[in-house]
Motif scaffolding. Structure first.
Motif, PDB file in Angstrom:
ATOM      1  N   GLN A  16       0.780  -1.341   0.010  1.00 24.99           N
ATOM      2  CA  GLN A  16       0.217   0.040  -0.143  1.00 24.99           C
ATOM      3  C   GLN A  16       0.820   1.190  -0.006  1.00 24.99           C
ATOM      4  O   GLN A  16       2.161   1.139   0.280  1.00 24.99           O
ATOM      5  CB  GLN A  16      -0.926  -0.042   1.095  1.00 24.99           C
ATOM      6  N   THR A  17       0.161   2.322  -0.086  1.00 25.08           N
ATOM      7  CA  THR A  17       0.866   3.720   0.045  1.00 25.08           C
ATOM      8  C   THR A  17       0.796   4.241   1.142  1.00 25.08           C
ATOM      9  O   THR A  17      -0.343   4.399   1.820  1.00 25.08           O
ATOM     10  CB  THR A  17       0.293   4.591  -1.142  1.00 25.08           C
ATOM     11  N   LEU A  18       1.730   4.628   1.883  1.00 27.58           N
ATOM     12  CA  LEU A  18       1.764   5.414   3.188  1.00 27.58           C
ATOM     13  C   LEU A  18       1.873   6.852   2.868  1.00 27.58           C
ATOM     14  O   LEU A  18       2.379   7.508   2.052  1.00 27.58           O
ATOM     15  CB  LEU A  18       2.954   5.050   3.945  1.00 27.58           C
ATOM     16  N   GLU A  48      17.303   7.789   8.774  1.00 30.53           N
ATOM     17  CA  GLU A  48      17.296   7.618   7.367  1.00 30.53           C
ATOM     18  C   GLU A  48      16.468   8.976   7.012  1.00 30.53           C
ATOM     19  O   GLU A  48      15.301   9.141   6.982  1.00 30.53           O
ATOM     20  CB  GLU A  48      16.642   6.478   6.838  1.00 30.53           C
ATOM     21  N   TRP A  49      17.139   9.864   6.136  1.00 30.60           N
ATOM     22  CA  TRP A  49      16.523  11.022   5.437  1.00 30.60           C
ATOM     23  C   TRP A  49      15.683  10.462   4.163  1.00 30.60           C
ATOM     24  O   TRP A  49      16.251   9.816   3.355  1.00 30.60           O
ATOM     25  CB  TRP A  49      17.433  12.014   5.043  1.00 30.60           C
ATOM     26  N   LEU A  50      14.631  10.603   4.011  1.00 37.82           N
ATOM     27  CA  LEU A  50      13.537  10.411   3.044  1.00 37.82           C
ATOM     28  C   LEU A  50      13.800  11.521   1.745  1.00 37.82           C
ATOM     29  O   LEU A  50      13.493  11.046   0.666  1.00 37.82           O
ATOM     30  CB  LEU A  50      12.258  10.224   3.315  1.00 37.82           C
ATOM     31  N   PRO A  63      18.087   9.151  -3.187  1.00 36.61           N
ATOM     32  CA  PRO A  63      18.223   8.028  -4.198  1.00 36.61           C
ATOM     33  C   PRO A  63      17.495   6.641  -4.274  1.00 36.61           C
ATOM     34  O   PRO A  63      17.149   6.337  -5.328  1.00 36.61           O
ATOM     35  CB  PRO A  63      19.562   8.479  -4.738  1.00 36.61           C
ATOM     36  N   SER A  64      17.782   6.031  -3.201  1.00 34.32           N
ATOM     37  CA  SER A  64      17.372   4.934  -2.925  1.00 34.32           C
ATOM     38  C   SER A  64      15.798   4.675  -2.745  1.00 34.32           C
ATOM     39  O   SER A  64      15.343   3.399  -2.906  1.00 34.32           O
ATOM     40  CB  SER A  64      18.008   4.407  -1.717  1.00 34.32           C
ATOM     41  N   LEU A  65      15.020   5.981  -2.664  1.00 34.28           N
ATOM     42  CA  LEU A  65      13.537   5.744  -2.495  1.00 34.28           C
ATOM     43  C   LEU A  65      12.997   6.563  -3.610  1.00 34.28           C
ATOM     44  O   LEU A  65      11.581   6.728  -3.359  1.00 34.28           O
ATOM     45  CB  LEU A  65      12.901   6.132  -1.296  1.00 34.28           C
ATOM     46  N   LYS A  66      13.684   7.162  -4.317  1.00 30.56           N
ATOM     47  CA  LYS A  66      13.163   8.157  -5.155  1.00 30.56           C
ATOM     48  C   LYS A  66      11.996   7.585  -5.844  1.00 30.56           C
ATOM     49  O   LYS A  66      10.998   8.469  -6.144  1.00 30.56           O
ATOM     50  CB  LYS A  66      14.429   8.679  -6.060  1.00 30.56           C
ATOM     51  N   SER A  67      12.038   6.644  -6.628  1.00 28.92           N
ATOM     52  CA  SER A  67      11.003   5.980  -7.719  1.00 28.92           C
ATOM     53  C   SER A  67       9.523   5.918  -6.863  1.00 28.92           C
ATOM     54  O   SER A  67       8.561   5.684  -7.240  1.00 28.92           O
ATOM     55  CB  SER A  67      11.307   4.590  -8.030  1.00 28.92           C
ATOM     56  N   ARG A  68       9.618   5.778  -5.550  1.00 31.02           N
ATOM     57  CA  ARG A  68       8.531   5.371  -4.324  1.00 31.02           C
ATOM     58  C   ARG A  68       8.118   6.661  -3.750  1.00 31.02           C
ATOM     59  O   ARG A  68       7.038   6.497  -2.865  1.00 31.02           O
ATOM     60  CB  ARG A  68       8.835   4.255  -3.673  1.00 31.02           C
ATOM     61  N   THR A  69       8.775   7.728  -3.629  1.00 30.80           N
ATOM     62  CA  THR A  69       8.713   8.949  -2.818  1.00 30.80           C
ATOM     63  C   THR A  69       7.952  10.256  -3.484  1.00 30.80           C
ATOM     64  O   THR A  69       8.606  10.494  -4.600  1.00 30.80           O
ATOM     65  CB  THR A  69       9.754   9.201  -1.984  1.00 30.80           C
ATOM     66  N   SER A  70       7.159  10.743  -2.945  1.00 31.56           N
ATOM     67  CA  SER A  70       6.748  12.018  -3.579  1.00 31.56           C
ATOM     68  C   SER A  70       6.392  12.764  -2.185  1.00 31.56           C
ATOM     69  O   SER A  70       5.790  12.398  -1.016  1.00 31.56           O
ATOM     70  CB  SER A  70       5.648  12.044  -4.268  1.00 31.56           C
ATOM     71  N   ILE A  71       6.680  14.111  -1.946  1.00 28.81           N
ATOM     72  CA  ILE A  71       6.271  15.192  -0.992  1.00 28.81           C
ATOM     73  C   ILE A  71       5.448  16.159  -1.495  1.00 28.81           C
ATOM     74  O   ILE A  71       6.074  16.962  -2.576  1.00 28.81           O
ATOM     75  CB  ILE A  71       7.311  15.610  -0.514  1.00 28.81           C
ATOM     76  N   SER A  72       4.342  16.705  -1.101  1.00 27.74           N
ATOM     77  CA  SER A  72       3.603  17.603  -1.434  1.00 27.74           C
ATOM     78  C   SER A  72       3.273  18.527  -0.511  1.00 27.74           C
ATOM     79  O   SER A  72       3.558  18.598   0.648  1.00 27.74           O
ATOM     80  CB  SER A  72       2.069  17.077  -2.158  1.00 27.74           C
ATOM     81  N   THR A  81       3.055  16.784   3.056  1.00 25.14           N
ATOM     82  CA  THR A  81       2.456  15.525   3.020  1.00 25.14           C
ATOM     83  C   THR A  81       3.608  14.605   2.399  1.00 25.14           C
ATOM     84  O   THR A  81       3.962  14.946   1.249  1.00 25.14           O
ATOM     85  CB  THR A  81       1.460  15.282   2.487  1.00 25.14           C
ATOM     86  N   LEU A  82       3.819  13.270   2.911  1.00 21.77           N
ATOM     87  CA  LEU A  82       4.695  12.253   2.519  1.00 21.77           C
ATOM     88  C   LEU A  82       4.036  11.235   1.919  1.00 21.77           C
ATOM     89  O   LEU A  82       2.966  10.857   2.543  1.00 21.77           O
ATOM     90  CB  LEU A  82       5.598  11.756   3.426  1.00 21.77           C
ATOM     91  N   HIS A  83       4.254  10.818   0.694  1.00 17.21           N
ATOM     92  CA  HIS A  83       3.527   9.604   0.154  1.00 17.21           C
ATOM     93  C   HIS A  83       4.770   8.674  -0.215  1.00 17.21           C
ATOM     94  O   HIS A  83       5.524   9.089  -0.975  1.00 17.21           O
ATOM     95  CB  HIS A  83       2.580   9.993  -1.098  1.00 17.21           C
ATOM     96  N   LEU A  84       4.767   7.445   0.311  1.00 17.42           N
ATOM     97  CA  LEU A  84       5.512   6.681   0.017  1.00 17.42           C
ATOM     98  C   LEU A  84       4.969   4.969  -0.427  1.00 17.42           C
ATOM     99  O   LEU A  84       4.115   4.643   0.532  1.00 17.42           O
ATOM    100  CB  LEU A  84       6.433   6.080   1.268  1.00 17.42           C
ATOM    101  N   SER A  85       5.037   4.835  -1.669  1.00 16.20           N
ATOM    102  CA  SER A  85       4.344   3.857  -2.316  1.00 16.20           C
ATOM    103  C   SER A  85       5.024   2.453  -2.139  1.00 16.20           C
ATOM    104  O   SER A  85       6.088   2.363  -1.730  1.00 16.20           O
ATOM    105  CB  SER A  85       4.167   4.099  -3.745  1.00 16.20           C
ATOM    106  N   SER A  86       4.030   1.381  -2.323  1.00 17.28           N
ATOM    107  CA  SER A  86       4.657  -0.008  -2.361  1.00 17.28           C
ATOM    108  C   SER A  86       5.600  -0.175  -1.183  1.00 17.28           C
ATOM    109  O   SER A  86       6.541  -0.815  -1.070  1.00 17.28           O
ATOM    110  CB  SER A  86       5.483  -0.275  -3.656  1.00 17.28           C
TER     111      SER A  86
END
Length: 126
Positions: A16-18, A48-50, A63-72, A81-86
């Motif tokens: 899921q997405t957190l 760990e900085w996200l 870089p290690s989480l770039k494909s799954r992370t977005s911040i709006s 807001t942090l969105h962390l997918s999968s």
């Protein structure tokens, strides 16, 4: 006094997405030269900085989480807001939001956090 408060679910299922929000008081998230970051700490491990969203709205992710992370952000609510997918069980830990900035003494410049949220526990489990 700047205060940051995290909010969001304490339990998320794998894949899921957190989504976690941070509400800021005492400062505007558009104030010049501040960065608004998400940082996590898995149990028994270090911080760990996200990623961050800057005062300008520019984002940058680990870089290690770039494909799954977005911040709006929502400037009307002074919130980001942090969105962390999968997510996987390795995403379990305490998640913090923080304000950081550059400090430039004579020895050179560095980034440092000056305000932290209290942290929120997130468990990834089915």
């Amino acid at each position: 006094q700047v205060q940051l408060q995290e909010s969001g679910p304490g339990l998320v299922k794998p894949s899921q997405t957190l989504s976690l929000s941070c509400t800021v008081s005492g400062d505007s998230i558009t104030s010049d030269y501040y960065y608004w970051s998400w940082i996590r700490q898995p149990p028994g491990k270090g911080l760990e900085w996200l990623g961050h969203i800057a005062w300008s709205g520019t984002t940058y992710y680990s870089p290690s989480l770039k494909s799954r992370t977005s911040i709006s952000r929502d400037t009307s609510q002074n919130q980001f807001t942090l969105h962390l997918s999968s997510v996987t069980p390795e995403g379990t830990g305490v998640y913090y939001c923080a304000r950081d900035q550059y400090y430039c003494p004579s020895s050179g410049c560095y980034r440092g956090v000056d305000y932290w949220g209290q942290g929120t526990q997130v468990t990834v489990s089915s």
